[in-house]
Design an enzyme around this catalytic site. Structure first.
Site, PDB file in Angstrom:
ATOM      1  N   GLU A  57     -28.700 -24.384 107.462  1.00 19.06           N
ATOM      2  CA  GLU A  57     -27.804 -23.626 106.725  1.00 19.06           C
ATOM      3  C   GLU A  57     -28.664 -22.869 105.486  1.00 19.06           C
ATOM      4  O   GLU A  57     -28.447 -21.649 105.261  1.00 19.06           O
ATOM      5  CB  GLU A  57     -26.931 -24.403 105.856  1.00 19.06           C
ATOM      6  CG  GLU A  57     -25.936 -24.962 107.235  1.00 19.06           C
ATOM      7  CD  GLU A  57     -25.057 -25.825 106.603  1.00 19.06           C
ATOM      8  OE1 GLU A  57     -25.294 -26.963 105.945  1.00 19.06           O
ATOM      9  OE2 GLU A  57     -23.565 -25.893 107.186  1.00 19.06           O
ATOM     10  N   GLU A 115     -24.708 -32.515 112.282  1.00 13.11           N
ATOM     11  CA  GLU A 115     -23.931 -33.014 111.305  1.00 13.11           C
ATOM     12  C   GLU A 115     -23.000 -33.999 112.307  1.00 13.11           C
ATOM     13  O   GLU A 115     -22.607 -34.922 111.886  1.00 13.11           O
ATOM     14  CB  GLU A 115     -23.086 -32.147 110.618  1.00 13.11           C
ATOM     15  CG  GLU A 115     -23.923 -31.546 109.599  1.00 13.11           C
ATOM     16  CD  GLU A 115     -24.674 -30.490 109.923  1.00 13.11           C
ATOM     17  OE1 GLU A 115     -24.945 -29.891 110.934  1.00 13.11           O
ATOM     18  OE2 GLU A 115     -25.091 -29.666 108.805  1.00 13.11           O
TER      19      GLU A 115
HETATM   20  C1  3H9 Z   1     -25.991 -32.172 106.046  1.00  9.95           C
HETATM   21  O1  3H9 Z   1     -26.909 -31.445 106.197  1.00  9.95           O
HETATM   22  C2  3H9 Z   1     -24.690 -31.505 105.806  1.00  9.95           C
HETATM   23  C3  3H9 Z   1     -24.620 -30.187 105.485  1.00  9.95           C
HETATM   24  O2  3H9 Z   1     -23.882 -29.410 106.509  1.00  9.95           O
HETATM   25  C4  3H9 Z   1     -24.334 -29.627 104.196  1.00  9.95           C
HETATM   26  C5  3H9 Z   1     -22.861 -30.144 103.734  1.00  9.95           C
HETATM   27  C6  3H9 Z   1     -22.606 -29.628 102.443  1.00  9.95           C
HETATM   28  N1  3H9 Z   1     -30.727 -37.694 103.689  1.00  9.95           N
HETATM   29  O3  3H9 Z   1     -35.591 -40.821 110.424  1.00  9.95           O
HETATM   30  P1  3H9 Z   1     -36.743 -41.219 109.718  1.00  9.95           P
HETATM   31  C7  3H9 Z   1     -34.484 -41.028 105.306  1.00  9.95           C
HETATM   32  S1  3H9 Z   1     -25.927 -33.654 106.752  1.00  9.95           S
HETATM   33  C8  3H9 Z   1     -31.233 -39.024 103.132  1.00  9.95           C
HETATM   34  O4  3H9 Z   1     -37.206 -42.764 109.650  1.00  9.95           O
HETATM   35  P2  3H9 Z   1     -38.509 -39.300 111.241  1.00  9.95           P
HETATM   36  C9  3H9 Z   1     -34.293 -41.870 106.171  1.00  9.95           C
HETATM   37  O5  3H9 Z   1     -33.011 -42.888 105.788  1.00  9.95           O
HETATM   38  C10 3H9 Z   1     -27.554 -33.970 107.227  1.00  9.95           C
HETATM   39  N2  3H9 Z   1     -32.239 -39.608 103.553  1.00  9.95           N
HETATM   40  O6  3H9 Z   1     -38.090 -40.187 109.723  1.00  9.95           O
HETATM   41  C11 3H9 Z   1     -35.590 -42.847 105.999  1.00  9.95           C
HETATM   42  O7  3H9 Z   1     -35.573 -43.696 105.025  1.00  9.95           O
HETATM   43  P3  3H9 Z   1     -36.158 -44.994 104.812  1.00  9.95           P
HETATM   44  C12 3H9 Z   1     -28.063 -33.230 108.398  1.00  9.95           C
HETATM   45  C13 3H9 Z   1     -32.515 -39.296 104.670  1.00  9.95           C
HETATM   46  O8  3H9 Z   1     -39.717 -38.807 110.814  1.00  9.95           O
HETATM   47  C14 3H9 Z   1     -36.515 -41.664 105.787  1.00  9.95           C
HETATM   48  O9  3H9 Z   1     -35.792 -40.529 105.228  1.00  9.95           O
HETATM   49  N3  3H9 Z   1     -29.115 -33.892 108.674  1.00  9.95           N
HETATM   50  C15 3H9 Z   1     -32.375 -38.139 105.347  1.00  9.95           C
HETATM   51  O10 3H9 Z   1     -38.415 -40.319 112.215  1.00  9.95           O
HETATM   52  C16 3H9 Z   1     -37.427 -41.296 107.116  1.00  9.95           C
HETATM   53  O11 3H9 Z   1     -36.362 -40.792 107.868  1.00  9.95           O
HETATM   54  C17 3H9 Z   1     -29.493 -34.661 109.516  1.00  9.95           C
HETATM   55  O12 3H9 Z   1     -28.781 -35.433 109.952  1.00  9.95           O
HETATM   56  C18 3H9 Z   1     -31.039 -37.236 104.849  1.00  9.95           C
HETATM   57  N4  3H9 Z   1     -30.815 -36.251 105.485  1.00  9.95           N
HETATM   58  O13 3H9 Z   1     -37.290 -38.509 111.181  1.00  9.95           O
HETATM   59  C19 3H9 Z   1     -31.146 -35.234 109.651  1.00  9.95           C
HETATM   60  N5  3H9 Z   1     -33.055 -37.717 106.819  1.00  9.95           N
HETATM   61  O14 3H9 Z   1     -37.764 -44.856 105.154  1.00  9.95           O
HETATM   62  C20 3H9 Z   1     -31.180 -36.585 109.652  1.00  9.95           C
HETATM   63  C21 3H9 Z   1     -33.703 -38.911 106.678  1.00  9.95           C
HETATM   64  O15 3H9 Z   1     -35.741 -45.549 103.540  1.00  9.95           O
HETATM   65  N6  3H9 Z   1     -32.525 -37.101 109.586  1.00  9.95           N
HETATM   66  N7  3H9 Z   1     -33.718 -39.825 105.581  1.00  9.95           N
HETATM   67  O16 3H9 Z   1     -35.505 -45.804 105.794  1.00  9.95           O
HETATM   68  C22 3H9 Z   1     -33.166 -37.177 110.864  1.00  9.95           C
HETATM   69  O17 3H9 Z   1     -32.849 -36.953 111.865  1.00  9.95           O
HETATM   70  C23 3H9 Z   1     -34.634 -37.956 110.754  1.00  9.95           C
HETATM   71  O18 3H9 Z   1     -34.838 -38.437 109.482  1.00  9.95           O
HETATM   72  C24 3H9 Z   1     -35.787 -36.525 110.840  1.00  9.95           C
HETATM   73  C25 3H9 Z   1     -37.065 -37.245 110.432  1.00  9.95           C
HETATM   74  C26 3H9 Z   1     -35.746 -36.051 112.320  1.00  9.95           C
HETATM   75  C27 3H9 Z   1     -35.533 -35.763 109.538  1.00  9.95           C
END
Ligand code: 3H9
Length: 708
Positions: free
Chosen positions: A110, A130
């Protein structure tokens, strides 16, 4: 400026860097920092254009998901004011170039779409995931994406949540240019090219919004698909509504429609459950007494013993991860059968377009069939997947102990037997561990990693890490009968039988669970897995049954009739040539007869009771497992059920679901069942205690000293 955002300059180009490890989420401080940077850029006459990028391994991967829980629980007043920030970026008098690497997901995409241009590394991915958190894009993603990518693709991306690669993003118009080589250098050069030229605001680009006739068909098809693929989920349908609003309303009103839908989803039980699952999948990787720094044993080669359904699937798992694997069977015919099945599985995937022929050939080349132990002396890990019998397993482990190199991991795929007893057949119990794959092993995401008394921390840490490489979610469990998943599944399937015997109806039981959101009902699952499996186990453990305690009878009788399930064409249901389940009056009639003979009175049973008895059977056993320390946390049980047993993600797992209902209510209901049905329903002491203390499973931490 906030520590999380830096503003620097390369002569006439400003560079905004978001630096919020690990994934540059839009945590408090990040939007403020970007906003300040934009103000400065606007004011600075020496700046002609700007580049915005992420530090480290990725562009912004989305909103900070931890903030959502604080908002819904009222712990923070702070709303998420991204929408005005994104408009402010778009209104900047200098062109802003978004430079994307890693994953521009959710709020990250976004943000990127509010730039005037987007350049990307060829390895980058963009997406609106999301819905996987039970919400929809909430910062105008559903309004800007169709303006860049067209309505059909925007609907697909917002409703499915799957990301796309940079090359596709380029062809769709989401990205303007791919940059080979250093992204920042390329982005700065691009910014210099566009500096001083009129730049378009995404929110004013309406040319891809389609006509009402074209769009009606797109939305109807998308809703149909969402109802089927995402049964029971509200977010995908809300995402489609929001994109539809983009095609029908001016931008600002579309954003307002999106905001309402976003808020409804965010405050729903579904999104709370799915956010719990997101963090849960990461939490299970953390084992309190096995720290991150524990040395890992490199696993560059493997061997699997047994080329049956499980062994063949496990060999595919290693091959798919690029790890060469020996596959051993006792005789040529069994080995050929195993290899043929593997080949057929790959062939099917090639036919469906999931793999290329080249991919299949490479994987097949990694699987080396063998009738001997030749080569076992050099492999880093062996997974035993022979017939489920202790004597045979011990013999295999005795052999492995003699053949395998020191330090090799010796794993058993047992689903019920004691890892400690298996390990006792070796001189190195520290190297022995359980790796319980779920059928089909090459598809199911769950891997229960069973810790024996002597299993070393290095072996545990290696298997936990390896599970990720193998595309699995590894969950560490203790060594009890059935481990966590199957131990809970026993009472669940037992209760399903009781319900049928009491008159609930076969289809009614399965439908109640299907409607609850399970992938399949318990009786249909029995037919799929084979009723004879449980029958054999029940016969083996008959001596452990307490006299006078009610035992289910229908499945044993069905087996005695030769009805083992799908494999014999009949079980609870009968199956046509397309393996479609059909209700069989013979079974219904027999069940009435068997119930009468056993003195079980049949009566009508409401759907609500079916759901409560089945789900609470899981919960009650889960509470025992938790108290005994065979699962580390309630969330570990939830993740096991979500990734291995078809439990619906939007219910968060059995323990989360119980917390959502309220443990007092769950305890009271189980106490009623206890009075009505006897000792099998005795409430777990932990459930009783937490209910009385007004607590939840989620907050329960077992004393470390007593952990399994
Ligand atoms: C959104 O954006 C809504 C919008 O429309 C705005 C609304 C107003 N936040 O997965 P990993 C942490 S909703 C907080 O192991 P990888 C995760 O918990 C969001 N923390 O790494 C972990 O912590 P820990 C939309 C987050 O390399 C660490 O980072 N976005 C977030 O295998 C490493 O993560 C998503 O849904 C976050 N957004 O994969 C993306 N993301 O080490 C969600 C990660 O303490 N994330 N953490 O356990 C992912 O898909 C994967 O984390 C990503 C990296 C592909 C980014």
């Amino acid at each position: 400026m906030s520590d999380l955002v830096q503003l620097t300059k390369d002569n006439d180009i400003a560079i905004i860097t978001v630096n919020n490890p690990p994934v540059n989420a839009l945590s408090p401080g990040v939007p403020e920092g970007i906003s300040e940077a934009i103000e400065q850029i606007d004011k600075d006459p020496t700046v002609k254009a700007a580049v915005l990028m992420g530090a480290g391994k990725t562009f912004v991967a989305g909103a900070d998901i931890k903030e959502f829980g604080k908002i819904t629980s009222g712990k923070t007043e702070r709303g998420i004011a991204f929408v005005p920030l994104l408009k402010r970026i778009e209104d900047c008098s200098k062109p802003v170039v978004m430079a994307i690497h890693g994953t521009a997901f959710g709020g990250g995409l976004e943000l990127a779409m509010a730039g005037h241009y987007r350049v990307a590394a060829p390895t980058a991915q963009v997406g609106q995931p999301e819905v996987k958190l039970g919400i929809i894009p909430g910062a105008a993603g559903t309004q800007r994406l169709p303006r860049l990518a067209g309505v059909a693709k925007a609907v697909e991306m917002c409703a499915d949540g799957n990301p796309i690669k940079a090359k596709e993003a380029l062809s769709l118009g989401i990205v303007d240019k791919l940059i080979d080589g250093d992204l920042l250098t390329g982005a700065v050069a691009f910014a210099r090219e566009v500096a001083g030229k009129p730049a378009r605001k995404t929110r004013e680009r309406n040319e891809k919004l389609g006509t009402p006739e074209q769009n009606a068909a797109i939305f109807a098809a998308a809703r149909d698909a969402a109802r089927k693929k995402a049964r029971g989920l509200m977010a995908p349908l809300a995402a489609i509504d929001a994109v539809e609003a983009a095609t029908k309303l001016p931008f600002d009103q579309g954003v307002e429609a999106e905001r309402k839908l976003f808020t409804e989803c965010l405050f729903s039980d579904q999104s709370k459950a799915m956010i719990h699952v997101f963090f849960g999948e990461r939490e299970v990787a953390k084992v309190p007494d096995v720290p991150k720094e524990t040395p890992i044993i490199p696993v560059n080669s493997a061997a699997v013993i047994g080329a049956g359904t499980m062994g063949g699937g496990i060999a595919m798992v290693f091959a798919n991860a690029g790890i060469p694997v020996l596959l051993r069977e006792a005789d040529q015919a069994a080995l050929d059968r195993g290899l043929n099945t593997i080949r057929k599985n790959y062939d099917n995937s090639v036919k469906k377009g999931r793999f290329t022929q080249q991919y299949m050939d490479e994987r097949m080349a990694l699987i080396k069939p063998t009738l001997s132990y030749d080569g076992f002396e050099s492999v880093d890990m062996v997974v035993e997947a022979v017939f489920e019998g202790m004597a045979l397993k011990k013999q295999v482990f005795g052999d492995l102990d003699k053949i395998c190199k020191k330090g090799a991991i010796l794993a058993s795929n047992t689903s019920t037997l004691s890892i400690d007893e298996i390990a006792s057949a070796t001189s190195r119990p520290g190297s022995v561990i359980g790796t319980h794959f779920f059928s089909p092993a090459n598809v199911m995401r769950l891997l229960e990693i069973v810790r024996g008394k002597a299993t070393s921390k290095e072996v545990i840490a290696t298997c936990m890490q390896l599970s990720k490489k193998l595309g699995k979610v590894g969950v560490l469990v203790g060594n009890c009968r059935g481990f966590v998943g199957n131990r809970m599944f026993g009472p669940y399937r037992r209760e399903a039988q009781f319900l049928v015997e009491e008159g609930a109806g076969i289809e009614a039981v399965d439908k109640a669970m299907y409607d609850f959101g399970m992938a399949m009902g318990p009786l249909a699952v029995g037919d799929l897995a084979g009723l004879d499996v449980g029958w054999r186990i029940r016969k083996e453990f008959k001596h452990l049954e307490k006299p006078g305690v009610r035992q289910p009878l229908a499945e044993d009788r069905l087996c005695e009739m030769g009805r083992y399930g799908q494999k014999t064409g009949a079980g609870w249901y009968k199956y046509d040539e397309n393996r479609r389940a059909i209700l069989d009056p013979v079974v219904e009639e027999n069940i009435r007869k068997w119930a009468a003979e056993a003195g079980v009175k049949q009566h009508a049973i409401l759907k609500e009771e079916i759901v409560d008895r089945l789900i609470y059977a899981l919960v009650n056993e889960g509470a025992r497992i938790l108290a005994e320390g065979f699962a580390l946390r309630a969330v570990d049980i939830d993740i096991i059920y979500l990734t291995g047993y078809g439990f619906p993600a939007h219910r968060g797992g059995p323990m989360w679901y119980a917390d959502t209902v309220g443990l007092k209510k769950v305890y009271d209901r189980i106490s009623e069942f206890h009075k009505q049905h006897g000792e099998l329903w005795e409430p777990a002491p932990l459930l009783k205690r937490l209910a009385e203390e007004g607590k939840s499973f989620a907050g329960f931490i077992k004393e470390p000293s007593a952990a399994a």
